[in-house]
Design an enzyme around this catalytic site. Structure first.
Site, PDB file in Angstrom:
ATOM      1  N   GLU A 178      -6.901   4.392   7.972  1.00  0.00           N
ATOM      2  CA  GLU A 178      -6.795   5.834   7.682  1.00  0.00           C
ATOM      3  C   GLU A 178      -8.090   6.359   7.066  1.00  0.00           C
ATOM      4  O   GLU A 178      -8.480   7.503   7.302  1.00  0.00           O
ATOM      5  CB  GLU A 178      -5.578   6.089   6.776  1.00  0.00           C
ATOM      6  CG  GLU A 178      -4.280   5.977   7.569  1.00  0.00           C
ATOM      7  CD  GLU A 178      -3.078   5.488   6.786  1.00  0.00           C
ATOM      8  OE1 GLU A 178      -3.077   5.566   5.542  1.00  0.00           O
ATOM      9  OE2 GLU A 178      -2.124   5.002   7.431  1.00  0.00           O
ATOM     10  N   GLU A 212      -5.200  -5.360  10.731  1.00  0.00           N
ATOM     11  CA  GLU A 212      -4.237  -4.279  10.916  1.00  0.00           C
ATOM     12  C   GLU A 212      -4.542  -3.550  12.220  1.00  0.00           C
ATOM     13  O   GLU A 212      -5.385  -2.632  12.237  1.00  0.00           O
ATOM     14  CB  GLU A 212      -4.327  -3.289   9.760  1.00  0.00           C
ATOM     15  CG  GLU A 212      -3.985  -3.878   8.413  1.00  0.00           C
ATOM     16  CD  GLU A 212      -3.418  -2.827   7.468  1.00  0.00           C
ATOM     17  OE1 GLU A 212      -2.297  -3.031   6.996  1.00  0.00           O
ATOM     18  OE2 GLU A 212      -4.068  -1.806   7.233  1.00  0.00           O
ATOM     19  N   ASN A 271       0.868  -1.184   0.000  1.00  0.00           N
ATOM     20  CA  ASN A 271       0.000   0.000   0.000  1.00  0.00           C
ATOM     21  C   ASN A 271       0.902   1.229   0.000  1.00  0.00           C
ATOM     22  O   ASN A 271       1.486   1.574   1.025  1.00  0.00           O
ATOM     23  CB  ASN A 271      -0.881  -0.034   1.267  1.00  0.00           C
ATOM     24  CG  ASN A 271      -1.704   1.230   1.441  1.00  0.00           C
ATOM     25  OD1 ASN A 271      -1.819   2.031   0.510  1.00  0.00           O
ATOM     26  ND2 ASN A 271      -2.267   1.414   2.625  1.00  0.00           N
ATOM     27  N   HIS A 324      -9.428   0.758   5.043  1.00  0.00           N
ATOM     28  CA  HIS A 324      -8.144   0.999   5.719  1.00  0.00           C
ATOM     29  C   HIS A 324      -8.388   1.913   6.923  1.00  0.00           C
ATOM     30  O   HIS A 324      -9.238   2.804   6.875  1.00  0.00           O
ATOM     31  CB  HIS A 324      -7.161   1.649   4.738  1.00  0.00           C
ATOM     32  CG  HIS A 324      -5.765   1.688   5.280  1.00  0.00           C
ATOM     33  ND1 HIS A 324      -5.352   2.647   6.176  1.00  0.00           N
ATOM     34  CD2 HIS A 324      -4.700   0.868   5.089  1.00  0.00           C
ATOM     35  CE1 HIS A 324      -4.085   2.411   6.493  1.00  0.00           C
ATOM     36  NE2 HIS A 324      -3.665   1.341   5.847  1.00  0.00           N
ATOM     37  N   LYS A 335       0.079   4.189  -0.223  1.00  0.00           N
ATOM     38  CA  LYS A 335      -0.607   5.357   0.349  1.00  0.00           C
ATOM     39  C   LYS A 335      -0.440   6.563  -0.596  1.00  0.00           C
ATOM     40  O   LYS A 335      -0.344   6.380  -1.801  1.00  0.00           O
ATOM     41  CB  LYS A 335      -0.101   5.652   1.761  1.00  0.00           C
ATOM     42  CG  LYS A 335      -0.128   4.418   2.661  1.00  0.00           C
ATOM     43  CD  LYS A 335       0.023   4.747   4.097  1.00  0.00           C
ATOM     44  CE  LYS A 335       0.209   3.466   4.887  1.00  0.00           C
ATOM     45  NZ  LYS A 335      -0.015   3.627   6.308  1.00  0.00           N
ATOM     46  N   SER A 379       3.516  -2.217  10.435  1.00  0.00           N
ATOM     47  CA  SER A 379       4.969  -2.155  10.630  1.00  0.00           C
ATOM     48  C   SER A 379       5.681  -3.474  10.314  1.00  0.00           C
ATOM     49  O   SER A 379       6.628  -3.859  11.003  1.00  0.00           O
ATOM     50  CB  SER A 379       5.298  -1.684  12.046  1.00  0.00           C
ATOM     51  OG  SER A 379       4.793  -0.373  12.257  1.00  0.00           O
ATOM     52  N   GLY A 388       2.275   2.160  10.795  1.00  0.00           N
ATOM     53  CA  GLY A 388       3.182   3.294  10.628  1.00  0.00           C
ATOM     54  C   GLY A 388       3.852   3.742  11.918  1.00  0.00           C
ATOM     55  O   GLY A 388       4.438   4.821  11.977  1.00  0.00           O
TER      56      GLY A 388
HETATM   57  C1  PEP Z   1      -0.772   0.049   6.078  1.00  0.00           C
HETATM   58  O1  PEP Z   1      -0.834   1.220   5.772  1.00  0.00           O
HETATM   59  O2  PEP Z   1      -1.655  -0.731   5.695  1.00  0.00           O
HETATM   60  C2  PEP Z   1       0.358  -0.406   6.881  1.00  0.00           C
HETATM   61  C3  PEP Z   1       0.334  -1.616   7.358  1.00  0.00           C
HETATM   62  O3  PEP Z   1       1.374   0.507   7.075  1.00  0.00           O
HETATM   63  P1  PEP Z   1       2.824   0.199   7.713  1.00  0.00           P
HETATM   64  O4  PEP Z   1       3.320  -1.089   7.110  1.00  0.00           O
HETATM   65  O5  PEP Z   1       3.651   1.372   7.355  1.00  0.00           O
HETATM   66  O6  PEP Z   1       2.616   0.061   9.201  1.00  0.00           O
END
Ligand code: PEP
Length: 249
Positions: free
Chosen positions: A96, A166, A9, A94, A11, A211, A172
């Site tokens: 976000e 997630e 992703n 997601h 983003k 992460s 992040g």
């Molecule tokens: C994500 O945005 O779906 C995500 C898992 O981000 P990150 O790997 O940066 O934590």
């Protein structure tokens, strides 16, 4: 046997030049990767990604979509448009989108349904915040997120979908869930769906996201109910992303 799936992703990152370099380096190093790999760039880069990946086994998808049919929805992108650009997948829900744009479980369920109606495979993101985890509400929150989709499309909808667990506190932040915690939650999700349809639940691929890096991917993906990952930050570094893909076997 569930084939693991790793999705990147991007983003709201990238430019045409950055994407070109990233894709070249990824494609050149994908030899021997066993997982299904999907790239989800910003909408505006999808035509470029589609062109570059068309002759590879890497797939691509959107990061979001509109629940509406094409029409007067300024700024939105329809599922049909993603399909027209060769997308196989689309991320929905997601965290976000949930937190920054106020998307509710019902809105996300509608997006999930629209994606499937247009031939896209939704990657449904679910997860609890730190406060919800600390209050012991993780299972309740995940159940509500899943139930909204079941109400919209039925359990059969999960026969052609991917779920990404997630935890919001891990996205992040550099704080990864331990492999044991991820397994516990993934097992809960599969068990919950199995009460509705055992075969659908058994075949469903459940990714972990939050992460993930090359250094922790193998331990996470080694757990029996973890079928790959949804990768944010690390998907913007070709070597790191390829190493993560390699860890999903
Ligand atoms: C994500 O945005 O779906 C995500 C898992 O981000 P990150 O790997 O940066 O934590």
């Amino acid at each position: 046997m569930r084939v693991p799936i790793v999705a990147g992703n991007w983003k709201m990152n990238g430019s045409r030049a950055v994407a070109a370099d990233l894709l070249d380096e990824m494609v050149e190093n994908m030899e021997g990767v066993e997982a299904e790999v999907v790239i989800c760039p910003p909408f505006i880069l999808i035509p470029q990604v589609a062109q570059r990946l068309a002759v590879t086994r890497i797939k691509w998808g959107g990061q979001d979509l509109s629940a509406q049919d094409p029409g007067a929805y300024t700024g939105d992108v329809a599922a049909d448009m993603l399909k027209d650009h060769g997308c196989d997948y689309c991320i929905v829900g997601h965290s976000e989108r949930r937190t920054l744009y106020g998307e509710t479980n019902q809105m996300i369920a509608q997006k999930f349904a629209k994606a499937q109606a247009c031939g896209l495979i939704p990657i449904l993101c679910i997860g609890e915040t730190l406060a919800q985890r600390e209050r012991g509400e993780t299972e309740q929150v995940l159940s509500q997120q899943l139930d909204a989709v079941i109400t919209q499309v039925g359990i059969e909808g999960f026969a052609d979908a991917v779920v990404a667990y997630e935890p919001v506190w891990a996205i992040g932040t550099g704080k990864t869930a331990s492999p044991e915690l991820a397994q516990e939650v993934h097992h809960f999700v599969r068990k919950k769906l199995a009460t509705k349809d055992n075969s659908v639940a058994h075949k469903l691929r459940i990714q972990y996201g939050g992460s993930v890096k090359a250094g922790n991917a193998e331990d996470l993906f080694g757990k029996p109910d973890v079928d790959g990952g949804l990768i944010g930050g690390a998907s913007l570094q070709a070597a790191e992303f390829v190493a993560i893909c390699r860890a999903a076997r």
